[in-house]
Scaffold this motif. Sequence first.
Motif, PDB file in Angstrom:
ATOM      1  N   UNK A   1      43.133  22.113  -1.828  1.00 41.03           N
ATOM      2  CA  UNK A   1      44.040  23.234  -3.217  1.00 41.03           C
ATOM      3  C   UNK A   1      45.135  21.922  -2.632  1.00 41.03           C
TER       4      UNK A   1
ATOM      5  N   UNK B   1      38.325  18.932  10.135  1.00 42.63           N
ATOM      6  CA  UNK B   1      37.002  19.812   9.506  1.00 42.63           C
ATOM      7  C   UNK B   1      38.001  20.752   9.077  1.00 42.63           C
ATOM      8  N   UNK B   2      39.434  21.516   9.707  1.00 43.74           N
ATOM      9  CA  UNK B   2      39.486  23.019   9.450  1.00 43.74           C
ATOM     10  C   UNK B   2      40.419  22.221   8.388  1.00 43.74           C
ATOM     11  N   UNK B   3      40.417  21.271   8.494  1.00 45.96           N
ATOM     12  CA  UNK B   3      41.740  21.627   6.543  1.00 45.96           C
ATOM     13  C   UNK B   3      40.901  20.964   5.248  1.00 45.96           C
TER      14      UNK B   3
ATOM     15  N   UNK C   1      37.429  13.148  16.796  1.00 49.50           N
ATOM     16  CA  UNK C   1      37.776  11.452  15.945  1.00 49.50           C
ATOM     17  C   UNK C   1      38.369  10.773  14.902  1.00 49.50           C
TER      18      UNK C   1
ATOM     19  N   UNK D   1      59.465  31.193   4.965  1.00 46.98           N
ATOM     20  CA  UNK D   1      58.100  31.096   5.907  1.00 46.98           C
ATOM     21  C   UNK D   1      58.219  31.060   7.027  1.00 46.98           C
ATOM     22  N   UNK D   2      59.247  31.576   7.945  1.00 45.74           N
ATOM     23  CA  UNK D   2      60.459  30.987   9.474  1.00 45.74           C
ATOM     24  C   UNK D   2      60.894  29.974   9.940  1.00 45.74           C
TER      25      UNK D   2
ATOM     26  N   UNK E   1      39.096   7.078  15.038  1.00 48.35           N
ATOM     27  CA  UNK E   1      38.432   6.647  14.223  1.00 48.35           C
ATOM     28  C   UNK E   1      37.850   6.403  13.563  1.00 48.35           C
TER      29      UNK E   1
ATOM     30  N   UNK F   1      39.154  22.840   2.506  1.00 48.17           N
ATOM     31  CA  UNK F   1      39.925  23.553   1.814  1.00 48.17           C
ATOM     32  C   UNK F   1      40.845  23.259   1.531  1.00 48.17           C
ATOM     33  N   UNK F   2      41.843  23.383   2.647  1.00 48.44           N
ATOM     34  CA  UNK F   2      43.481  23.136   2.362  1.00 48.44           C
ATOM     35  C   UNK F   2      43.933  21.467   1.900  1.00 48.44           C
TER      36      UNK F   2
ATOM     37  N   UNK G   1      35.191  14.756  11.421  1.00 53.15           N
ATOM     38  CA  UNK G   1      34.877  15.330  12.872  1.00 53.15           C
ATOM     39  C   UNK G   1      35.912  15.916  14.049  1.00 53.15           C
ATOM     40  N   UNK G   2      35.646  17.207  14.671  1.00 57.11           N
ATOM     41  CA  UNK G   2      36.890  17.063  15.854  1.00 57.11           C
ATOM     42  C   UNK G   2      37.494  16.214  16.627  1.00 57.11           C
TER      43      UNK G   2
END
Lengths: 370, 370
Positions: free
Chosen positions: B69, B61-63, B86, B191-192, B89, B65-66, B83-84
């Motif tokens: 894009x 779920x964190x990603x 899983x 970037x790093x 699964x 929108x990314x 969902x986080x």
Amino acid sequence: MNSHAGAVARRLERVRAELAELDLEGLLVSRLPNVRYLTGFSGSNAWLLIDATGATLLTDGRYGQQAEEELPRGAGFEFLIAPDGVLGELVVEQAKRQSSGSRFGFEGRHLSFAEWERLRDVSLAVEWVAVSGLVEGVRAVKEEEEIAAIETAARIAATALAETVTLVEPGVREADIASELDYRMRRLGAQRPAFETIIASGARSALPHAATSDRSVREGEFILCDFGAHWRGYCSDMTRTFVVGEAETKQREVYELVLAAQSAARSALRAGVSGAEVDAMARQVFAEADVEERFVHSTGHGLGLEVHEDPRLGRRSEDRLESNMVVTVEPGLYFPGWGGVRIEDALVVTEDGPRALVDLEASELQALPL
Amino acid sequence: MNSHAGAVARRLERVRAELAELDLEGLLVSRLPNVRYLTGFSGSNAWLLIDATGATLLTDGRYGQQAEEELPRGAGFEFLIAPDGVLGELVVEQAKRQSSGSRFGFEGRHLSFAEWERLRDVSLAVEWVAVSGLVEGVRAVKEEEEIAAIETAARIAATALAETVTLVEPGVREADIASELDYRMRRLGAQRPAFETIIASGARSALPHAATSDRSVREGEFILCDFGAHWRGYCSDMTRTFVVGEAETKQREVYELVLAAQSAARSALRAGVSGAEVDAMARQVFAEADVEERFVHSTGHGLGLEVHEDPRLGRRSEDRLESNMVVTVEPGLYFPGWGGVRIEDALVVTEDGPRALVDLEASELQALPL
């Protein structure tokens, strides 16, 4: 025996107690942070074989002198150097020496299928049993020195942020803010950032794990800063979201909601509570405001040698909190195309409740976000 | 279809050709840099399931929108959000949809035993076959844009070093040199750092992969600098060893020997040659001077989305060089208690020989070491 040797001897003892519960004679440790925790060795390629009589670190030729220096004296450690590329074979060699019928654990989530297949095919004497979270469970409860190290890392990060925000103004690039922050953490004593610093501005703050970009920040926008310092092996992790200039009403409302959720989850932190219970406290606040579906990750995680470790504070987490665990609490709300807010602090779990690693109420950082 | 979509479509086609050779209908890609290569998605948690009809990216779920894009339009990609907690699964769910009797590859070296066990137990329709190095083999031969990105990263790193060495004098700490170097790479557009910058002085230069310490450098000592920049996903990797002030005769002799070994190995780089043959060229120079056993690692490695990738230039490497591979050549000699020298450059393999990514002979860095 020096204090380092004492610490690793105690840790090994805790692991051996867990092994005895599972009727295992030894353990092959393939997860690098676990190897580091149990030996002090910080190289990037090593395995640890714990057997009935001792523990053998296996590494490659680049790390001979470092193993010599970092392994504790007098704690029953041996180490062996494999020529490059054949570390796996050395592990198999060691396994073959175990007496026939031995039962050994291996880290099922941190041994690849290919490595497991080789162990299975070659070392017939040993019965290999997958274990999960064994060393991680021992690591989750921190020793005093470990908490002190995370605390130092957290102070360095907070101080670096306080220095960096004075440089933020419209037109500055996210990448510039990140490099200033990282540079300051290093100057303040961090060995490095604990993870890649996230600076996400404007609508990009709605990406919960955005990479820092070259975008310039603008007046009136959110800037989300998620970052941490790495100090003597230990990680801190902190997020602050603020607005360049004046905050609008909606920005302020979203911020207050996230702060309320964070406060609710923090107040639930206490030995005996489950990770799911802490997570539910944050989620409840969002549910009441009918924005639960905009909280797209879990509430927090343990912090230590790794930036994400046990226990987990998430919807499905059955992890039970114990005194001296160190965890983050970091609820957030994300509105694609508009922006997002996350607030994250690290806290020590005690019998009586949480203790924040950095006392932000006493610092200039309290007033910072908005 | 934009150029990004075109690139990933071509890469996917190369992978499908490899799958057809192995009589496989699809591939589960669990290694993150491989997922990035094949999709453009740069998040930290994702799997890619390539099947007969298309390709599905699975992330959390964190990603959301990314993924939206970064995934190319019009290249037949779908993505699904789990969902986080899983994600595994969801992978199983997708696998269950395949037709009974399908043969699918999985990355045996990059799927854990625990993950494999779950796939085996749950998705009975699919026959899972371990593959090794399939996507890595495709990645090893670079496209023009990839070489250009590594070249940019290499230039940034070399320029940052040239700026940083002007600050080196007796009394400066290794950690300060590292933070200045990293800061400058970032200011120049990286970037790093591509990996944790190694600054090792005095006897610490004999640790081939020393971590940077708080030690202050002294007059007449070696300083070994191993570092790289990360630019738009691609890594550079470079090592220079120099002396603070005047070099002694023995320092100069060791340096010249390493330079001769590097030059010998570089000159052997050419399409058709094996990794072992290149490695042998460097080793031969050391053997003639009777110091072969002080060269404790391999001669080089591929460079790209990861700082260590295929092909390998080592004693046992059967990797065959092809045009447009990018590799490092980095022999070194290490004398415990005294010091060490390593010299490393990145080069593009062509039909006719090597092409250095940074033309050091034309820069001030040539004169730098010693």
